[in-house]
Motif scaffolding. Structure first.
Motif, short mmCIF file in Angstrom:
data_model
loop_
_atom_site.label_atom_id
_atom_site.label_comp_id
_atom_site.label_asym_id
_atom_site.label_seq_id
_atom_site.Cartn_x
_atom_site.Cartn_y
_atom_site.Cartn_z
N ASP A 294 -4.00 -9.81 5.85
CA ASP A 294 -2.43 -10.35 6.04
C ASP A 294 -1.84 -9.47 5.51
N LEU A 295 -1.82 -8.45 4.42
CA LEU A 295 -0.82 -7.16 4.69
C LEU A 295 -0.83 -6.82 6.08
N ILE B 6 -4.93 1.60 6.75
CA ILE B 6 -5.59 1.49 4.82
C ILE B 6 -6.68 0.31 4.25
N HIS B 7 -7.42 0.49 3.95
CA HIS B 7 -9.17 -0.78 3.31
C HIS B 7 -8.32 -1.03 2.52
N GLY B 8 -8.61 -2.32 1.69
CA GLY B 8 -8.24 -2.85 0.47
C GLY B 8 -8.62 -4.41 0.81
N LYS B 9 -8.18 -5.17 -0.65
CA LYS B 9 -8.32 -6.53 -0.86
C LYS B 9 -7.41 -7.20 0.38
N ASP B 10 -7.58 -8.48 1.04
CA ASP B 10 -6.56 -8.68 2.00
C ASP B 10 -5.74 -8.13 2.50
N TRP B 11 -6.60 -7.03 3.00
CA TRP B 11 -5.70 -6.30 4.31
C TRP B 11 -5.05 -7.10 5.38
N ILE C 21 1.05 -0.85 -0.06
CA ILE C 21 -0.24 -0.07 0.10
C ILE C 21 0.80 1.07 -0.01
#
Lengths: 285, 330
Positions: free
Chosen positions: B241-242, B234-239, B198
């Motif tokens: 895991d990240l 910050i949001h998002g796909k697989d957050w 990110i």
């Protein structure tokens, strides 16, 4: 109906130049033609309408009026870069040198302005004094002209300082008497600098294009606005959501999605739904 | 590279002005009366300016130290911030500075001693309160340190007040001001962090997350206290895991004993600020969502905010005490 802007990717440059002899080579270089014999100030433009040029005549009042006239007449968009080029007296530089202006003082009211000059440029930057009468005492300021502060004040009303450029070519000074200047010398001073002017234009062309890309509304915006009635506030919301959809790579046919909508509210509702649960995949950004 | 330096006439002969100017030998100097002549003008294009900002050297007349916004703190009863500089050399897409000023130029105030005097006044006014001063609210506190020397100036000041905390918030790997002196118990060097993937998209011109972790690790090894600022989340796909990978990496790199505090902050913009920033960068993935508006604030939904904060907090409490964890809601 919402007015459609051109769909081609277009930069926009407007020139304000005092004398025909200063403008001639630029008119040729960018293939501009006189728009109309009957115009208040002579205006030239190229066939793509990316370059427009006005001959303002000498002095602050002419420069100011001509700039505003060109703005109106050419319907200059927000991404327009404005260039004032002309000859100037100078106490320091060399005859024929091209300089960029980053500080202007209006001699009549001592008002000071700070144009933003082209970045990373090979050209020297100087201060300029705009006066209403020719000055031959070159000791007080670097450059001296008769239009720039008015041009800057006028363009500042509708453009950001980063898109305004003041370019001067040194024509007279302590060792080059202003009385020796004639039409041929003035023309030659600008002509010999044409490759430098092209570099400056290229810089502003790129800035203008970047701004165009940032400011242009998605094409589909106009199609939607022409089909349903949107208030001004709704148009802003529509533009934002369409930009977000465009960035998101959602591959839906938007117009197809909206085909059963009866009003702007239902359009907004469907479009907002598209983005409601969207998750950014940071791997693809 | 700084091409242009605007200098207020009042401080053109100030020793700090001379010192800063000596670092930019090729820059053009332009004298001005007040920094507002350049900085506060309306007809400026922030986005174009940000590509090549000018430096403005100025004299700050007032407002040296201000109360920190509510929700901005790491445990003290009173929180203040000071900014020797406006704007930042970095270009983080979520940063409020993009919508704060009409100019992207850097303003550096050279009268550091007036900051000292104001801080001293506040300390003397609150002898019984726990106080924290934050550096790096209107700028990154260390990013331009080589030019300004502000940290080097102010750190010895806080050595005189061991009961008063000071935090330097940064993304910079500039650690020189801390390498020459003994670690101080009342000084926290706080790093803004987010998953590398990110950060690569949003933290423009900043040191990478790995470099920041290396800097933290080095400072910790010298005995300095480190703050971890997961702000904004910050949001998002697989957050999940990240963030899991990032938090594990951070705690594996820095001894727990060196960690002063951890804070989590949600992504939030006042409505008008969001509009302004969106206009500047309409194609940024950060603004894709899922953002919503609530009481004039654009943010992720409360559910997402809570889920992210809870998740990261849970991970963090495996390493440190809950009392060291704070929520930053400013």
């Amino acid at each position: 109906m919402v007015e459609n802007i051109t769909k081609e990717e277009k930069f926009s440059i407007r020139w304000v130049i005092a004398l025909k002899d200063e403008a001639e080579i630029i008119i040729q270089q960018y293939r501009m033609k006189l728009l109309s014999e009957k115009s208040v100030f002579p205006i030239f433009k190229n066939s793509e309408e990316t370059h427009w040029l006005i001959l303002s005549g000498i002095g602050r009042h002419n420069a100011s009026a001509a700039t505003l006239y060109l703005y109106e007449k050419s319907k200059a968009p927000k991404w327009t870069a404005w260039i004032n080029i002309g000859i100037a007296g100078c106490g320091e530089g060399h005859f024929g040198d091209l300089c960029l202006v980053d500080k202007i003082t209006n001699n009549s009211d001592r008002k000071v302005s700070f144009p933003s000059a082209m970045k990373n440029s090979p050209f020297p930057r100087m201060e300029l004094l705009t006066t209403d009468i020719p000055i031959i005492d070159y000791s007080s300021k670097e450059l001296i002209d008769m239009e720039a502060c008015a041009f800057y004040d006028a363009t500042s009303k509708f453009s950001s300082r980063e898109l305004i450029s003041i370019v001067k070519v040194i024509s007279d000074g302590p060792s080059n008497n202003i009385k020796n200047l004639n039409r041929s010398i003035i023309s030659k001073l600008i002509t010999t600098n044409i490759s430098n002017i092209i570099k400056i234009v290229l810089y502003y062309k790129n800035l203008s294009l970047d701004e165009y890309k940032r400011l242009k509304k998605p094409d589909i915006f106009y199609k939607i606005c022409n089909q349903w009635h949107f208030t001004v506030s709704q148009q802003h919301q529509l533009e934002r959501v369409l930009r977000r959809i465009a960035t998101s790579n959602i591959n839906e046919n938007i117009l197809n999605l909206l085909k059963d909508c009866r009003n702007s509210k239902s359009v907004m509702s469907i479009l907002n739904k598209q983005m409601e649960s969207y998750e950014v995949d940071w791997r693809n950004t | 590279m700084i091409e242009t330096i605007y200098i207020e006439k009042k401080i053109k002969d100030h020793p700090r002005t001379m010192s800063i100017l000596s670092k930019f030998k090729k820059a053009r100097h332009i004298e001005i009366d007040k920094y507002g002549e350049i900085f506060n003008k309306h007809n400026q294009n922030f986005r174009i300016q940000k590509k090549n900002p000018a430096l403005i050297l100025a004299y700050k007349k007032e407002g040296y130290v201000l109360p920190a916004p509510e929700g901005f703190g790491i445990g003290s009863s009173k929180n203040y911030y000071f900014s020797h500089m406006y704007n930042c050399i970095y270009d983080c897409r979520y940063c409020f500075l993009q919508g704060m000023y009409s100019s992207a130029n850097y303003v550096v105030f050279v009268n550091f001693e007036d900051f000292d005097a104001e801080i001293e006044k506040i300390i003397q006014k609150h002898p019984k309160d726990s106080l924290t001063f934050f550096s790096g609210y209107d700028c990154d506190s260390l990013a331009l340190e080589k030019v300004t020397g502000f940290a080097k100036h102010i750190i010895p000041f806080f050595q005189k007040y061991p009961n008063v905390d000071v935090e330097f918030r940064t993304k910079s790997t500039q650690i020189e001001p801390f390498s020459l002196i003994k670690p101080m118990d009342n000084l926290v060097i706080a790093y803004s962090l987010m998953p590398d993937l990110i950060s690569k998209s949003l933290d423009n011109k900043t040191p990478s997350i790995l470099k920041r972790i290396n800097a933290m690790s080095l400072l910790a090894s010298k005995g300095w206290k480190i703050g971890l600022r997961f702000d904004p989340l910050i949001h998002g796909k697989d957050w999940k895991d990240l963030y899991t990978k990032m938090i594990i990496m951070v705690f594996n790199s820095i001894p727990v004993s060196s960690i002063h505090s951890v804070s989590f902050g949600p992504l939030r913009f006042p409505k008008q600020m969001f509009k302004d920033i969106f206009k500047l960068y309409p194609n940024e993935p950060l603004f894709l969502g899922p953002l919503s508006q609530n009481k004039g604030i654009i943010s992720y939904s409360t559910e997402i905010e809570q889920e992210m904060t809870f998740f990261c907090k849970e991970l963090t409490t495996k390493y440190i005490n809950e009392s060291q964890i704070f929520k930053c809601s400013a």
